[in-house]
Design an enzyme around this catalytic site. Structure first.
Site, PDB file in Angstrom:
ATOM      1  N   ARG A 118       0.854  -1.190   0.000  1.00 22.37           N
ATOM      2  CA  ARG A 118       0.000   0.000   0.000  1.00 22.37           C
ATOM      3  C   ARG A 118       0.890   1.239   0.000  1.00 22.37           C
ATOM      4  O   ARG A 118       1.606   1.510   0.955  1.00 22.37           O
ATOM      5  CB  ARG A 118      -0.904  -0.024   1.238  1.00 22.37           C
ATOM      6  CG  ARG A 118      -1.845   1.144   1.332  1.00 22.37           C
ATOM      7  CD  ARG A 118      -2.836   0.956   2.479  1.00 22.37           C
ATOM      8  NE  ARG A 118      -3.680   2.136   2.603  1.00 22.37           N
ATOM      9  CZ  ARG A 118      -3.492   3.105   3.498  1.00 22.37           C
ATOM     10  NH1 ARG A 118      -2.507   3.012   4.382  1.00 22.37           N
ATOM     11  NH2 ARG A 118      -4.294   4.150   3.527  1.00 22.37           N
TER      12      ARG A 118
ATOM     13  N   HIS B  72      -1.941  10.781   2.323  1.00 23.48           N
ATOM     14  CA  HIS B  72      -2.064  11.104   3.730  1.00 23.48           C
ATOM     15  C   HIS B  72      -2.474  12.571   3.880  1.00 23.48           C
ATOM     16  O   HIS B  72      -3.570  12.924   3.544  1.00 23.48           O
ATOM     17  CB  HIS B  72      -0.799  10.742   4.485  1.00 23.48           C
ATOM     18  CG  HIS B  72      -0.656   9.261   4.684  1.00 23.48           C
ATOM     19  ND1 HIS B  72      -0.584   8.371   3.643  1.00 23.48           N
ATOM     20  CD2 HIS B  72      -0.603   8.518   5.812  1.00 23.48           C
ATOM     21  CE1 HIS B  72      -0.491   7.140   4.129  1.00 23.48           C
ATOM     22  NE2 HIS B  72      -0.502   7.200   5.434  1.00 23.48           N
TER      23      HIS B  72
ATOM     24  N   TRP C 167       2.204  -0.736   9.317  1.00 30.54           N
ATOM     25  CA  TRP C 167       2.798   0.591   9.194  1.00 30.54           C
ATOM     26  C   TRP C 167       4.079   0.585  10.020  1.00 30.54           C
ATOM     27  O   TRP C 167       4.040   0.448  11.222  1.00 30.54           O
ATOM     28  CB  TRP C 167       1.854   1.689   9.705  1.00 30.54           C
ATOM     29  CG  TRP C 167       2.500   3.040   9.529  1.00 30.54           C
ATOM     30  CD1 TRP C 167       3.216   3.756  10.446  1.00 30.54           C
ATOM     31  CD2 TRP C 167       2.520   3.801   8.326  1.00 30.54           C
ATOM     32  NE1 TRP C 167       3.681   4.904   9.903  1.00 30.54           N
ATOM     33  CE2 TRP C 167       3.268   4.968   8.597  1.00 30.54           C
ATOM     34  CE3 TRP C 167       2.001   3.616   7.044  1.00 30.54           C
ATOM     35  CZ2 TRP C 167       3.504   5.949   7.626  1.00 30.54           C
ATOM     36  CZ3 TRP C 167       2.227   4.584   6.093  1.00 30.54           C
ATOM     37  CH2 TRP C 167       2.959   5.735   6.388  1.00 30.54           C
TER      38      TRP C 167
ATOM     39  N   GLU D  78       7.736  11.501  10.100  1.00 32.48           N
ATOM     40  CA  GLU D  78       6.449  11.300  10.775  1.00 32.48           C
ATOM     41  C   GLU D  78       5.821  12.636  11.162  1.00 32.48           C
ATOM     42  O   GLU D  78       5.647  12.978  12.325  1.00 32.48           O
ATOM     43  CB  GLU D  78       6.623  10.398  11.996  1.00 32.48           C
ATOM     44  CG  GLU D  78       6.860   8.934  11.663  1.00 32.48           C
ATOM     45  CD  GLU D  78       5.620   8.234  11.082  1.00 32.48           C
ATOM     46  OE1 GLU D  78       4.518   8.815  11.168  1.00 32.48           O
ATOM     47  OE2 GLU D  78       5.777   7.123  10.548  1.00 32.48           O
ATOM     48  N   TRP D  79       5.506  13.436  10.132  1.00 30.27           N
ATOM     49  CA  TRP D  79       4.741  14.664  10.272  1.00 30.27           C
ATOM     50  C   TRP D  79       5.336  15.589  11.329  1.00 30.27           C
ATOM     51  O   TRP D  79       6.520  15.884  11.267  1.00 30.27           O
ATOM     52  CB  TRP D  79       3.268  14.335  10.495  1.00 30.27           C
ATOM     53  CG  TRP D  79       2.756  13.392   9.441  1.00 30.27           C
ATOM     54  CD1 TRP D  79       2.320  12.106   9.606  1.00 30.27           C
ATOM     55  CD2 TRP D  79       2.694  13.629   8.012  1.00 30.27           C
ATOM     56  NE1 TRP D  79       1.974  11.543   8.392  1.00 30.27           N
ATOM     57  CE2 TRP D  79       2.192  12.456   7.400  1.00 30.27           C
ATOM     58  CE3 TRP D  79       2.997  14.724   7.203  1.00 30.27           C
ATOM     59  CZ2 TRP D  79       1.996  12.340   6.030  1.00 30.27           C
ATOM     60  CZ3 TRP D  79       2.805  14.618   5.827  1.00 30.27           C
ATOM     61  CH2 TRP D  79       2.317  13.436   5.265  1.00 30.27           C
TER      62      TRP D  79
ATOM     63  N   PHE E 163       8.623   3.904  13.028  1.00 28.73           N
ATOM     64  CA  PHE E 163       7.632   2.839  12.928  1.00 28.73           C
ATOM     65  C   PHE E 163       8.112   1.685  12.044  1.00 28.73           C
ATOM     66  O   PHE E 163       7.418   0.688  11.911  1.00 28.73           O
ATOM     67  CB  PHE E 163       6.336   3.375  12.294  1.00 28.73           C
ATOM     68  CG  PHE E 163       5.375   4.038  13.237  1.00 28.73           C
ATOM     69  CD1 PHE E 163       4.402   3.308  13.894  1.00 28.73           C
ATOM     70  CD2 PHE E 163       5.426   5.406  13.446  1.00 28.73           C
ATOM     71  CE1 PHE E 163       3.491   3.921  14.737  1.00 28.73           C
ATOM     72  CE2 PHE E 163       4.522   6.038  14.283  1.00 28.73           C
ATOM     73  CZ  PHE E 163       3.548   5.288  14.930  1.00 28.73           C
TER      74      PHE E 163
END
Length: 558
Positions: free
Chosen positions: A105, A152, A498, A505-506, A514
């Protein structure tokens, strides 16, 4: 000393929980899942690709945000390079091949294939990159690509000189103009600042049709370019989460909020998240209609949406807290899925939000009759829900709009082990009721666990980062309870970890990890973690008992 002792007690409790889970987790086998069940890994374009200005790519909101608001990112860094996946994708495909997954994905960068939106034209280099990636996946693994259109939280921006009409692409009540002086330190942003380029977002009422048209065009470009090889499409990834972070809590660009949720310079936390969500729901429906009318029969694929879903447990067995847990789920899951499947928002939301919650027109309800084929659930954790209608609470939180206070503790005992992310606990048994709830409410629509993973702090020791016993145990636990849910009749078709690689990570930047694979962001070296070796052994059936024994020994040593 007291704080240190509390930390030791908490660590001991987490260790006991991990060891207690181990016997059940060790027994899970790939053969317990139905034939055709998808096991994969997930990534996101902005978080791994890098190459943020290469080969005709346009700027997205996170390009601008990370360059102009570095103080909002925990380590002040950007996704300009990230995992350099744009240049290293073949090596990453080989990693997927080595894991033994049968699905992958990933998302398509909107700004890479349509740098200036509908009127700016398609970027052939962006299309070419994703064609190469998809072809490599199918040749090497082969895997089934699952593609979310909306990468996202990343959406493209434009300026007036480049596309006269696309400057109102991201609709908002009034344009937010890039005039931050920090912009001028980076050449691509300097031009945008001179042009006075408005970045308009999702939550405006002035022209809600335009975002839908832009998104429908973007989806159509993807169907035409990649649909002959892609069998699973998702329109948006966890829009329930990012609309709250953008327009209620103000943590993500465009950083709009109001009291009690935050002290942003502008915004209305009581209205704007729901207007944004309404526009997203209608954009989803337009893309679904287009796919079903023009592509599905000849391409043979399916289309759905991905929602973030915590599982809420009542803090107490009182009626008030039981209703609070139910209400929190309405504001989390049903906010988006009820309109998509039933044509309207849940009653609980209407009762609390009243006129702040938009109303669907007859034309919109007709469009909503185009149903999604499946539901993706990004499920990481469970948490307790406390009622705030009949009890005083702090409401400046993620669940505050539902008049719910969420907590990870009951009578001083945590609901599960800690992770690096506050409020995200290790509660693998929650995956079964979560899936069953979705199945029952949405008439047995197929469900995919589209994200599930465990976070570590980047400053942990190298030993702890590579021999990630807690992540391995987390994944084992969730896969075990997923197997149990299937035995009990759950209609779930796939599971995605994930994430494949450590990444950006934002607002945490690179401070949390992760990945199944550790990434050294200085050298871009990828190193398989113990969790990656377990996942490979689980998927291929090789040495799974040995991996479990090794993990058990390391748990005991720790």
């Amino acid at each position: 000393m007291a704080a240190a002792r509390r930390g030791i007690i908490a660590a001991a409790a987490a260790l006991v929980a991990a060891v207690a889970l181990a016997p059940g987790a060790r027994g899970v086998e790939r053969g317990e899942f139905p034939p055709g069940f998808l096991f994969g890994a997930a990534t996101s374009a902005y978080q791994i690709e890098g190459a943020y200005l290469e080969d005709g790519k346009g700027l997205c909101n996170w390009d601008v945000f990370t360059h102009t608001h570095a103080g909002n990112i925990m380590d002040g860094r950007t996704g300009d390079v990230a995992d350099d996946h744009y240049h290293r994708y073949m090596g990453d495909v080989e990693i997927l091949q080595s894991l033994g997954v049968n699905a992958y994905r990933f998302s398509i960068s909107w700004a890479r294939i349509l740098p200036r939106g509908r009127l700016g034209g398609v970027n052939p280099d962006g299309i070419s990159f994703y064609n190469r990636l998809i072809d490599a996946l199918l040749q090497k693994v082969p895997v089934l690509p699952q593609l979310p259109f909306h990468s996202h939280f990343c959406v493209p921006i434009s300026n007036k000189e480049q596309a006269a009409r696309c400057d109102s692409f991201f609709l908002f009540i009034s344009p937010v103009t890039i005039r931050d002086t920090a912009v001028r330190h980076t050449a691509p942003f300097r031009h945008a600042a001179r042009a006075g380029s408005p970045i308009r977002w999702l939550a405006g009422r002035r022209d809600p049709v335009q975002f839908k048209e832009e998104f429908e065009h973007y989806a159509d470009v993807c169907f035409r370019a990649f649909g002959d090889r892609v069998r699973f499409w998702t329109t948006f990834n966890e829009p329930n989460l990012f609309t709250k972070f953008m327009y209620m809590l103000g943590a993500y660009p465009p950083n709009r909020c109001s009291a009690p949720f935050g002290s942003c310079s502008s915004g209305d936390s009581h209205r704007e998240p729901y207007v944004a969500a309404h526009n997203i729901i209608m954009s989803h429906a337009a893309a679904v209609r287009n796919y079903k009318d023009n592509y599905q029969a000849k391409q043979g694929g399916s289309i759905g949406i991905v929602i973030a879903m915590k599982w809420y447990e009542p803090l107490t067995n009182t009626t008030e807290d039981i209703l609070a847990a139910r209400r929190a789920q309405s504001f989390e899951l049903e906010w988006f899925l009820d309109p998509i499947f039933f044509g309207d928002y849940p009653t609980e939301m209407r009762e609390i939000l009243k006129s702040n919650l938009p109303t669907f027109t007859a034309e919109e309800k007709k469009l909503l009759q185009c149903k999604a084929d499946f539901i993706g659930i990004n499920h990481y954790t469970a948490i307790y829900a406390k009622d705030c209608i009949h009890s005083p609470c702090s409401l400046d939180t993620y669940e505050g709009n539902a008049l719910v206070f969420a907590t990870g503790e009951r009578d001083g005992v945590k609901i599960g082990g800690d992770t690096a992310l506050g409020g995200f606990y290790v509660v693998p048994q929650a995956v079964e009721p979560a899936i069953m709830y979705v199945n029952q409410r949405y008439k047995d629509t197929p469900v995919y666990i589209s994200e599930n993973g465990y976070s570590q702090w980047s400053d942990a020791s190298r030993e702890e980062l590579i021999n990630d016993v807690k992540r391995l145990n987390y994944l084992q636990g969730y896969v075990t309870y997923l197997s149990k849910a299937i035995r009990n009749g759950a209609n779930v078709r796939g599971y995605f970890v994930w994430t494949l690689l450590d990444n950006f990570e934002w607002t945490f930047g690179y401070t949390i990890r992760f990945g199944l694979y550790h990434v050294d962001f200085d050298t871009q070296e990828r190193t398989p973690r113990m969790s990656a070796r377990w996942y490979r052994s689980f998927l291929t059936g090789s040495h799974s008992a040995g991996m479990a024994d090794e993990a058990q020994e390391r748990r005991a040593d720790s």
